[in-house]
Motif scaffolding. Structure first.
Motif, mmCIF file in Angstrom:
data_model
loop_
_atom_site.group_PDB
_atom_site.id
_atom_site.type_symbol
_atom_site.label_atom_id
_atom_site.label_comp_id
_atom_site.label_asym_id
_atom_site.label_seq_id
_atom_site.Cartn_x
_atom_site.Cartn_y
_atom_site.Cartn_z
ATOM 1 N N THR A 98 76.078 -59.898 -24.945
ATOM 2 C CA THR A 98 76.355 -58.538 -25.421
ATOM 3 C C THR A 98 75.126 -57.853 -26.010
ATOM 4 O O THR A 98 75.183 -56.681 -26.362
ATOM 5 N N PRO A 100 71.854 -55.799 -25.778
ATOM 6 C CA PRO A 100 71.348 -54.891 -24.739
ATOM 7 C C PRO A 100 69.872 -55.152 -24.407
ATOM 8 O O PRO A 100 68.994 -54.340 -24.715
ATOM 9 N N PRO A 105 71.523 -49.379 -25.472
ATOM 10 C CA PRO A 105 72.876 -49.828 -25.831
ATOM 11 C C PRO A 105 73.908 -48.756 -25.502
ATOM 12 O O PRO A 105 73.811 -47.617 -25.980
ATOM 13 N N GLU A 110 77.356 -53.616 -28.280
ATOM 14 C CA GLU A 110 75.928 -53.869 -28.052
ATOM 15 C C GLU A 110 75.108 -53.446 -29.275
ATOM 16 O O GLU A 110 74.205 -54.181 -29.710
ATOM 17 N N HIS A 113 75.609 -55.838 -32.084
ATOM 18 C CA HIS A 113 74.894 -57.101 -31.852
ATOM 19 C C HIS A 113 73.428 -56.992 -32.283
ATOM 20 O O HIS A 113 72.805 -57.990 -32.670
#
Length: 513
Positions: A98, A100, A105, A110, A113
């Motif tokens: 997940t 990017p 993103p 994303e 994360h």
């Protein structure tokens, strides 16, 4: 006093075993993905520059990408100009599917994360190609920590991926890699999958093994040298350069709450024991709840201090330990009855809450009046922002020593600046930014109080100086400060808390943030 110290360690161990699974279960049931607002600004006007203040530095990522989405800054090719005592380019711990990697993103998951830690958020942004040039201005007071770095160093940076073969499952994996190159240095490394937070960026590889996806420039410059370069090199920073300005309060200095506690005889192990208990009581899910919990424990310390005082002399309002515990339990249950604070406690079981409060009070009663006052000054907070990727509501509230109190965080240089040094550092910052060349499209400022880095004693003065400086270069008539809603102690921050710490009594219970 001895009666309160007997069996505390044993009780801590027993309660940990009994409560941890239930607390974890309750916490996990409440765990949710942090929801980011689609827009933080009501109206998006690309021509108006913005100023945003956050608590922890990695929280700026949300605002950077929203600004790019709104057209305030470009989506690629930015120049990032940062004033900070830390580079922000440490390797990231979490790099699963997940994240990017090498693309913008496009989903909240994303972006979430990417928001991991304050020491790696610049690396996270670089891996999405947000900026092509990174100018990191570090403070002269931190020269001891950067003894191996000259006043100015520039590198060509290549970022990409490389294949790694796993002997365990006989499979190939992709790992990110990077190369730093100038006339004195030429090396490439890949992320150490066995120890992702390896500060040296992991394992050495050849330049051919790194498949380059993104290229850029890294410039590491001491603050006084940055001032000289702007005066002598006309083209170092150009007026038409798409510039993102970022400033951390620890550019002015760095504090260590853990050292401040140790100065009055409160050991690291004692701090750990208190953190273990309060982390089982409070499972804060927002900065508002975090602030309320800090206020609550400040009141408990006041109550314990009063109780301790009355142990040695006659007091008209003296109480026994059972009454003291009941008073503490009432403070907790009264707070939980308020809608804003519902769910901030890890358990609703009064028996367990009372048992935890008894242990906490027995720990507090071991401290002297001076030690209790210092503990109240250091306070209690979350270990990380609720926006962080690895945030969890349980076992994360603790004595507010920040990252300086974590065993897994590298050592830092501490420098408690005087008021005069704050003024001098502001003058240097102004000399750099007021040269007429620097025109940032967007500005982010990090307080870094919760993390334990910024000098708390002068944090309000530092913030006011930084804002006054920034407004001179971002068109003050068309810009307004946006304060992130997850600021510890709200908009007023440590200044409000500092006033309350030095004010005894129930005023802590009635604070409007």
């Amino acid at each position: 006093m001895a009666v309160y110290t007997v069996g505390i360690s044993c009780c801590l161990c027993i309660l940990t075993v009994i409560l941890v699974e239930e607390v974890r279960a309750e916490g996990l049931r409440s765990l949710r993905l942090v929801e980011f607002d689609a827009r933080i600004f009501q109206t998006a006007v690309p021509s108006v520059r913005r100023v945003v203040i956050v608590e922890e530095h990695h929280e700026v990522l949300k605002y950077w990408y929203e600004a790019a989405q709104d057209g305030i800054i470009p989506e690629e090719g930015l120049t990032l100009l940062r004033f900070d005592s830390h580079s922000g380019v440490s390797p990231l711990a979490h790099m699963d599917k997940t994240f990017p990697l090498f693309h913008w993103p496009t989903r909240l998951e994303e972006l979430h994360h990417m928001i991991q830690e304050s020491d790696d958020f610049v690396m996270a942004a670089a891996l999405t190609k947000l900026f092509k040039r990174y100018v990191w201005v570090w403070p002269s007071w931190n020269a001891k920590n950067y003894a191996s770095i000259s006043g100015y160093e520039a590198y060509v940076v290549h970022i990409g991926w490389t294949n790694r073969f796993s002997a365990e499952d006989k499979r190939e994996y992709r790992e990110i890699c990077g190369c730093l190159m100038n006339d004195k240095r030429n090396e490439c490394r890949m992320r150490d999958y066995r120890n992702p937070k390896n500060s040296s960026f992991g394992l050495s590889i050849t330049q051919e093994e790194c498949n380059v996806v993104h290229r850029g420039i890294l410039e590491v410059v001491r603050d006084d040298v940055a001032q000289e370069k702007l005066e002598t090199e006309i083209d170092w920073l150009k007026p038409d350069e798409p510039l993102l300005l970022d400033i951390d309060a620890d550019f002015y200095g760095s504090s260590s709450p853990e050292v401040e506690l140790r100065e009055v005889g409160v050991t690291k192990q004692f701090v750990h024991n208190i953190s273990l208990v309060v982390g089982r009581i409070v499972c804060a899910r927002s900065a508002q709840q975090e602030t309320a919990a800090d206020r609550l424990f400040g009141n408990l310390i006041n109550t314990a201090q009063r109780y301790r005082h009355c142990m040695f002399r006659a007091c008209p309002d003296s109480m026994n330990f059972v009454q003291l515990t009941q008073t503490a339990l009432t403070l907790v249950t009264d707070m939980e009855s308020e809608s804003d604070y519902y769910g901030m406690f890890c358990t609703h079981n009064k028996r367990k809450l009372q048992a935890l409060l008894e242990i906490l009070l027995k720990l507090l009663l071991q401290l002297t009046s001076q030690q209790l006052h210092r503990l109240r000054w250091v306070g209690f907070c979350l270990q990380t922002s609720t926006k962080s990727f690895d945030y969890k509501p349980y076992d994360i509230f603790r004595v507010c020593t920040g990252k300086t109190g974590r065993h897994d965080y590298p050592s830092v240089t501490y420098h408690a600046p005087s008021k005069g040094e704050v003024i001098n550092q502001t003058a240097l910052l102004q000399d750099i930014l007021y040269d007429g060349v620097i025109a940032p499209k967007f500005v982010t400022i990090s307080r870094s109080v919760r993390e334990g880095f910024a000098p708390r004693k002068h944090i309000s003065l530092i913030e006011s100086h930084v804002l006054a400086t920034v407004f001179q270069v971002v068109n003050k008539n068309n810009s307004a400060v946006h304060y992130d809603k997850e600021l510890f102690w709200g908009v007023h921050g440590w200044e409000l808390r500092d006033k309350l710490v030095n004010t005894a009594g129930p005023i802590w219970n009635n604070v409007v943030l």
